[in-house]
Design a protein around this motif. Structure first.
Motif: not given
Lengths: 356, 225
Positions: A11-12, A14, A34-38, A279, A310, A312
């Motif tokens: 779910d990241e 990068s 890194v773009k998180s999809q949280i 992570g 995490t 990356n």
């Protein structure tokens, strides 16, 4: 060598540019976006594979462009393109692999399909120039393993989870306590104010021979503790349950790792490095417990900074760089792999699924 | 002179073609529902070399953006977007339905309507109506063959094309509607996409990033937003 790395297995999203000519390890990462999809997954309380795949496709090319710009690198300066080829959520892996192959094709560069776990495994060489062999504790949302890292592409699995991954147990505990997603950092934050001994939770596998993990029973014990309250948990209950859970999980990990140290020393007398990656290795309480364990056993702990624990792109670029140095490139017909054990010779573990 | 690389992986085939100055220089077409992630880039490399060109000679990438297999369309779109970024050339998207409709030979049929339909592996199929001139008459949609048969216009000749022709034909027959089945490949063809892209693209005009046409929200379990 300068390598572009792409990570899209969970779910990241990068992309990163890593350069080994920079000398000092700290100067090797020229960019790591890194773009998180949280936010995309939060409404569902967990990662939804199709939502993840769509988000990777939406963002990846923009992130690659940013990683190249931030690195001040031109396509013609690259020596190779690395992308996570698995294991992971296949929809996302495919997006990363196709993007990596396309860039490699356009510029006639070597393509490197990197095992995501190898990315985590080799990060300590990117950040600390660690020599082989070392003992690796890989703890994340999808994996929980102890491995002897003997060289690029040379791994010996000493232990793995027989049910849930540790990060999964953190996330499920958070969900049961209504802390939301992602759970790991929230459980850690709440545990800081909690009383770890109020709820007596099991330390799964503790005291048993071998290095395998199990977290399913611990998760169930948390559920029973909540039910046993006979009311909705108060803020204090939540703090105490988080502290109890984190301590129990940590003690189980420390016990298993202590056994692995012994096995590892048998394989490699004189070796004394433990690397914590993934992570969950960003968890401060676990790091403290591992420090103490290393102190007792004459090991030295290397745990990359949380941003490199995490998921990356830099770790993928670095693993690609190490593979390129070793001449291990991949062809453009590489098939993305949802399952891809680091040690294919390790015997199957009862009840262990994809996380093994 | 415009040189175009087109490819399709969004449904039941994998194909790639290079077109330059109104002529298809090279093309490959292989029907297969799986494995496009493996064969696409080698196939693209093959058509570029078979055309006697290098990637640096390309002016435009064209690819299908769905509707179709979610995985398949992401394979093509991810590759197209990354090639566009790395080669600094634009990428143009075409729908599978318009490429299927443009792939049929309607000559000698007189005035007609084309119903393009693409399989979705569900009860619903993806479909869209086009006029004889290729202009769309409806939006791309996901619907059952029976629902589509009920809304298909009844005047003039109807040509049915695409991978979902079989269930659609059964529904049209049940509705008592006359039609004929298109000849040729049922899957979208990159060579047709290249021809359409050549017509549609104005050199120098920048294009929005390729966006997939899913026509369906992701399957999710658990609480909704």
């Amino acid at each position: 060598m300068i390598i572009l790395g792409i990570e899209t297995s969970c779910d990241e999203t990068s992309a990163a540019v890593v350069d080994d000519s920079a000398g000092a390890a700290s100067a090797r990462i020229r960019s790591n976006v890194v773009k998180s999809q949280i936010d995309e997954h939060r409404p569902f309380g967990g990662i939804v594979p199709e939502v993840a795949a769509r988000a990777h496709l939406r963002h990846l090319d923009g992130l690659i462009g940013r990683a190249m710009a931030e690195a001040g690198a031109d396509w013609t300066e690259l020596d190779g393109v690395a992308a996570t080829g698995g294991p992971g959520l296949i929809g996302g892996v495919i997006v990363g692999v196709m993007s990596g192959k396309a860039i490699a094709a356009v510029h006639g560069l070597p393509f490197l399909a990197v095992n995501h776990l190898e990315g985590h495994a080799l990060t300590a060489r990117l950040t600390d120039d660690l020599e082989f062999p070392y003992l690796l504790l890989l703890v994340s949302g999808g994996h929980c393993q102890l491995l002897a890292v003997e060289g690029v592409g040379a791994y010996r699995r000493l232990g793995t989870t027989i049910d849930d991954a540790i990060g999964e147990a953190f996330d499920k505990t958070a969900k049961m306590l209504g802390l939301g997603y992602p759970g790991g950092p929230r459980v850690e934050a709440r545990a800081r104010n909690g009383e770890p001994d109020r709820f007596r939770l099991p330390r799964p596998m503790k005291g048993r021979a071998g290095c395998h993990f199990s977290f399913s029973g611990l998760k169930t014990a948390v559920r029973h503790a909540i039910d046993g309250l006979g009311r909705a948990p108060t803020e204090t209950d939540i703090d105490d349950l988080c502290a109890g859970f984190q301590t129990a999980a940590g003690e189980a990990i420390v016990d298993r790792t202590a056994n692995a140290m012994e096995t590892f020393r048998g394989l490699h007398p004189g070796a004394n490095d433990l690397v914590a990656a993934g992570g969950v290795a960003a968890n401060g309480a676990l790091r403290t417990m591992l420090e103490a364990l290393c102190g007792e056993n004459g090991f030295q702990l290397t745990a990359p900074e949380p941003a490199l624990c995490t998921d990356n792109g830099a770790m993928i670029a670095w693993a690609g760089l190490e593979r390129l140095r070793a001449g291990r490139t991949d062809t453009l017909d590489f098939a993305p792999r949802p399952r891809w054990p680091l040690d294919p010779d390790a015997p199957a573990v009862a009840y262990a699924g994809v996380k093994a | 002179m415009t040189t175009i690389l087109a490819f399709d992986t969004s449904a039941g085939a994998c194909s790639a073609a290079v077109r330059s100055n109104g002529e298809t220089l090279a093309g490959r077409y292989e029907e297969r529902a799986r494995g496009q992630a493996e064969i696409l880039m080698p196939m693209v490399g093959e058509v570029v070399s078979a055309a006697g060109l290098a990637y640096a000679d390309l002016d435009l990438i064209a690819t299908t953006v769905g509707p179709g297999s979610f995985t398949g369309m992401r394979i093509g779109i991810a590759a197209a977007r990354a090639m566009s970024l790395a080669a600094r050339i634009p990428a143009l998207g075409l729908t599978t339905l318009e490429v299927v409709a443009a792939g049929i030979d309607g000559t000698g049929t007189g005035p007609h309507t084309v119903l393009a339909c693409v399989e979705s592996k569900r009860e619903d199929i993806y479909a869209q109506l086009f006029g004889a001139d290729g202009e769309p008459m409806t939006e791309p949609m996901a619907a059952t063959p029976a629902a589509l048969a009920a809304t298909t216009p009844v005047d003039g000749a109807l040509i049915l094309a695409g991978s979902a022709s079989k269930p659609m034909a059964a529904a049209l027959e049940a509705a008592g509607r006359d039609f004929r089945l298109a000849d040729g490949p049922a899957e979208p063809q990159a060579a047709v996409a290249a021809r359409m892209a050549e017509k549609r693209w104005t050199p120098g005009v920048s294009l929005a990033p390729l966006a997939p046409l899913y026509l369906r929200p992701p399957d999710t379990t658990g609480p909704k937003p």
